[in-house]
Design an enzyme around this catalytic site. Structure first.
Site, PDB file in Angstrom:
ATOM      1  N   ASP A  57       0.822  -1.224   0.000  1.00  0.00           N
ATOM      2  CA  ASP A  57       0.000   0.000   0.000  1.00  0.00           C
ATOM      3  C   ASP A  57       0.850   1.266   0.000  1.00  0.00           C
ATOM      4  O   ASP A  57       0.626   2.183  -0.789  1.00  0.00           O
ATOM      5  CB  ASP A  57      -0.922   0.047   1.238  1.00  0.00           C
ATOM      6  CG  ASP A  57      -2.041  -0.990   1.168  1.00  0.00           C
ATOM      7  OD1 ASP A  57      -2.442  -1.361   0.050  1.00  0.00           O
ATOM      8  OD2 ASP A  57      -2.500  -1.414   2.246  1.00  0.00           O
ATOM      9  N   ASP A 101      -6.932   2.854  11.176  1.00  0.00           N
ATOM     10  CA  ASP A 101      -5.684   3.611  11.153  1.00  0.00           C
ATOM     11  C   ASP A 101      -5.807   4.970  10.478  1.00  0.00           C
ATOM     12  O   ASP A 101      -5.124   5.916  10.843  1.00  0.00           O
ATOM     13  CB  ASP A 101      -4.574   2.778  10.501  1.00  0.00           C
ATOM     14  CG  ASP A 101      -4.127   1.647  11.418  1.00  0.00           C
ATOM     15  OD1 ASP A 101      -4.285   1.799  12.651  1.00  0.00           O
ATOM     16  OD2 ASP A 101      -3.641   0.626  10.924  1.00  0.00           O
ATOM     17  N   SER A 158      -1.694 -10.279   6.597  1.00  0.00           N
ATOM     18  CA  SER A 158      -1.419  -8.873   6.882  1.00  0.00           C
ATOM     19  C   SER A 158      -1.026  -8.771   8.349  1.00  0.00           C
ATOM     20  O   SER A 158      -1.790  -9.153   9.236  1.00  0.00           O
ATOM     21  CB  SER A 158      -2.669  -8.038   6.594  1.00  0.00           C
ATOM     22  OG  SER A 158      -2.558  -6.808   7.254  1.00  0.00           O
ATOM     23  N   ARG A 203       0.087   4.157  16.672  1.00  0.00           N
ATOM     24  CA  ARG A 203      -0.234   5.089  15.581  1.00  0.00           C
ATOM     25  C   ARG A 203      -0.017   6.557  15.947  1.00  0.00           C
ATOM     26  O   ARG A 203       0.543   7.315  15.140  1.00  0.00           O
ATOM     27  CB  ARG A 203      -1.663   4.883  15.066  1.00  0.00           C
ATOM     28  CG  ARG A 203      -1.929   3.512  14.448  1.00  0.00           C
ATOM     29  CD  ARG A 203      -0.855   3.086  13.501  1.00  0.00           C
ATOM     30  NE  ARG A 203      -1.220   1.885  12.741  1.00  0.00           N
ATOM     31  CZ  ARG A 203      -0.358   1.130  12.101  1.00  0.00           C
ATOM     32  NH1 ARG A 203       0.929   1.422  12.128  1.00  0.00           N
ATOM     33  NH2 ARG A 203      -0.755   0.066  11.429  1.00  0.00           N
TER      34      ARG A 203
HETATM   35  N1  ARG Z   1      -7.540  -4.391  14.460  1.00  0.00           N
HETATM   36  C1  ARG Z   1      -6.358  -3.867  15.031  1.00  0.00           C
HETATM   37  C2  ARG Z   1      -6.502  -2.391  15.249  1.00  0.00           C
HETATM   38  O1  ARG Z   1      -7.223  -1.737  14.558  1.00  0.00           O
HETATM   39  C3  ARG Z   1      -5.108  -4.204  14.210  1.00  0.00           C
HETATM   40  C4  ARG Z   1      -5.082  -3.647  12.806  1.00  0.00           C
HETATM   41  C5  ARG Z   1      -3.816  -3.866  12.010  1.00  0.00           C
HETATM   42  N2  ARG Z   1      -3.536  -5.248  11.851  1.00  0.00           N
HETATM   43  C6  ARG Z   1      -3.008  -5.859  10.774  1.00  0.00           C
HETATM   44  N3  ARG Z   1      -2.779  -7.113  10.884  1.00  0.00           N
HETATM   45  N4  ARG Z   1      -2.753  -5.240   9.665  1.00  0.00           N
HETATM   46  O2  ARG Z   1      -5.910  -1.877  16.148  1.00  0.00           O
END
Ligand code: ARG
Length: 405
Positions: free
Chosen positions: A20, A129, A180, A100
């Site tokens: 991405d 995110d 992922s 984040r």
């Molecule tokens: N669901 C979790 C969150 O929003 C993790 C998201 C990222 N996880 C990933 N395997 N890409 O905090």
């Protein structure tokens, strides 16, 4: 003057090295019209090879690249507050969400240094995110311009792969990746592939930090965690920096298979997703922390704090790290943590972690008062209060009986 001018043509891409964010590099040049792309990868404890690969790809794609080591800051300023607040979302220690805001803050630091105020990130329009990263940037730089190409162009993976191939973006590693994964010292989250079927049992290959119950150590380990004012300071009487403590504990607890979690999670938008987590250190620390709080806080503090903790956790999950409500909740949390000092012993064995001992100079506990053998507590003095206990319920029962006659 010339530097500011030059950097008006520049965009700072929050860069992981994955598909991405990699397609964002040529996109920023070709479609968004930036002359210069600056990439920033923030090291919060993800795999070293991922950080190295990000730097290699950035160099291949000719960006100005920065790697920021934020591991200590992450644990001290983001994981430790989460420990004090028993940070948990739907049954797992939040990890991605608390990293984040720091990633956003570090990106802004670099941007300010270089005189850049345009940003790009690779978040999709479906996830959490995008909220966390964009709020994180705007909280530090209200005037920032933020591009989210994956969301803005409603991209699919197939489109991204084609675009990458056309634009000479190396994607071999991304193609080989079935899952992922998002990683930081507080936890590792795995989603995608067949895990998207809620009924599909997680295959052993998704786990990297934890052993299975079958292969974990056959002998149990006893671990002693020392806390000062709500946060860990030593393990088995050995002090270390915050990040080093967590790294060490991830190994120790991971060898016992501690910290595997498989849940359905509700994202901010309401979308349910299947998530797998590996979080050995955070599982142990949160368990120990609660055990110590139960020794030193009053009954009402514990009851009220669980409400405060859950409000704090909701804000942290949403990435609202700089919300005044959070600061106010933390005023209570931090004041309560002044007494959360002491030791907790835990037993690690075959995927489980059990508290087996605790002590604190602030313990609201008296063996003499609680013991079956004590005469300090004159039991006869309880008679009156016991007799009047449940008075209103008894009155009600009487009224009910009378009304039915
Ligand atoms: N669901 C979790 C969150 O929003 C993790 C998201 C990222 N996880 C990933 N395997 N890409 O905090």
């Amino acid at each position: 003057m010339s530097q500011t001018k030059a950097n008006q043509d520049a965009v700072l891409l929050v860069y992981s090295g994955g598909l991405d964010t990699s397609v964002c590099i040529p996109l920023m040049r070709e479609e968004y019209g930036y002359k210069k792309v600056i990439t920033v990868t923030v090291d919060v404890g993800q795999e070293h090879s991922d950080i190295a690969q990000a730097a290699e790809k950035a160099s291949f794609l000719k960006t100005e690249h920065y790697t920021v080591d934020a591991k200590e800051e992450f644990v001290e300023k983001y994981c430790w507050p989460s420990v004090k607040a028993n940070g948990d979302y739907q049954g797992y220690p939040m990890s991605t969400s608390i990293a984040r805001p720091l990633i956003a803050a570090k990106a802004v630091e670099v941007a300010k240094r270089l005189g850049v105020n345009a940003f790009a990130h690779g978040c999709t329009g479906k996830g959490n995110d995008q909220y966390r990263i964009e709020f994180g940037i705007r909280a530090q730089m209200p005037e920032a311009t933020i591009h989210a190409p994956v969301r803005e162009k409603n991209m699919t993976r197939t489109w991204e792969i084609e675009y990458a191939q056309k634009n000479n973006v190396p994607i071999q590693q991304s193609l080989e990746k079935i899952w992922s994964i998002d990683e930081n010292l507080w936890g590792r989250s795995i989603e995608g592939g067949r895990l998207e079927e809620p009924d599909f049992a997680p295959p052993e290959e998704i786990f990297q930090w934890t052993k299975s119950v079958e292969t974990s150590d056959v002998a149990a380990s006893i671990l002693k965690v020392e806390f000062k004012e709500g946060v860990p300071v030593s393990i088995n009487n050995e002090t270390a920096s915050p990040a080093q403590l967590v790294i060490k504990l991830n190994t120790l607890a991971g060898n016992h298979g501690v910290g595997r979690i498989d849940i359905m999670e509700d994202r901010m938008m309401g979308l349910k997703v299947r998530e797998n987590y590996e979080c050995p250190a955070s599982t142990v620390i949160l368990k120990a922390h609660k055990a110590l709080e139960n020794l030193v806080l009053t009954r009402d503090e514990i009851r009220f704090k669980s409400l405060v903790d859950s409000e704090w956790s909701k804000l942290a999950y949403e990435g609202l790290w700089w919300d005044p409500f959070k600061t106010n909740l933390e005023a209570f949390i931090n004041s309560s943590q002044k007494r959360v000092t002491g030791f907790v012993s835990l037993k690690l064995y075959k995927g489980s972690v059990t508290v087996v001992g605790r002590n604190s100079p602030w313990a609201l506990y008296s063996e003499d008062l609680a013991s079956f053998d004590t005469t300090t507590f004159d039991q006869r003095e309880s008679t009156g209060s016991v007799k009047n206990f449940g008075l209103q319920a008894r009155m009600f029962a009487k009224l009910l009986e009378a009304s039915q006659k």
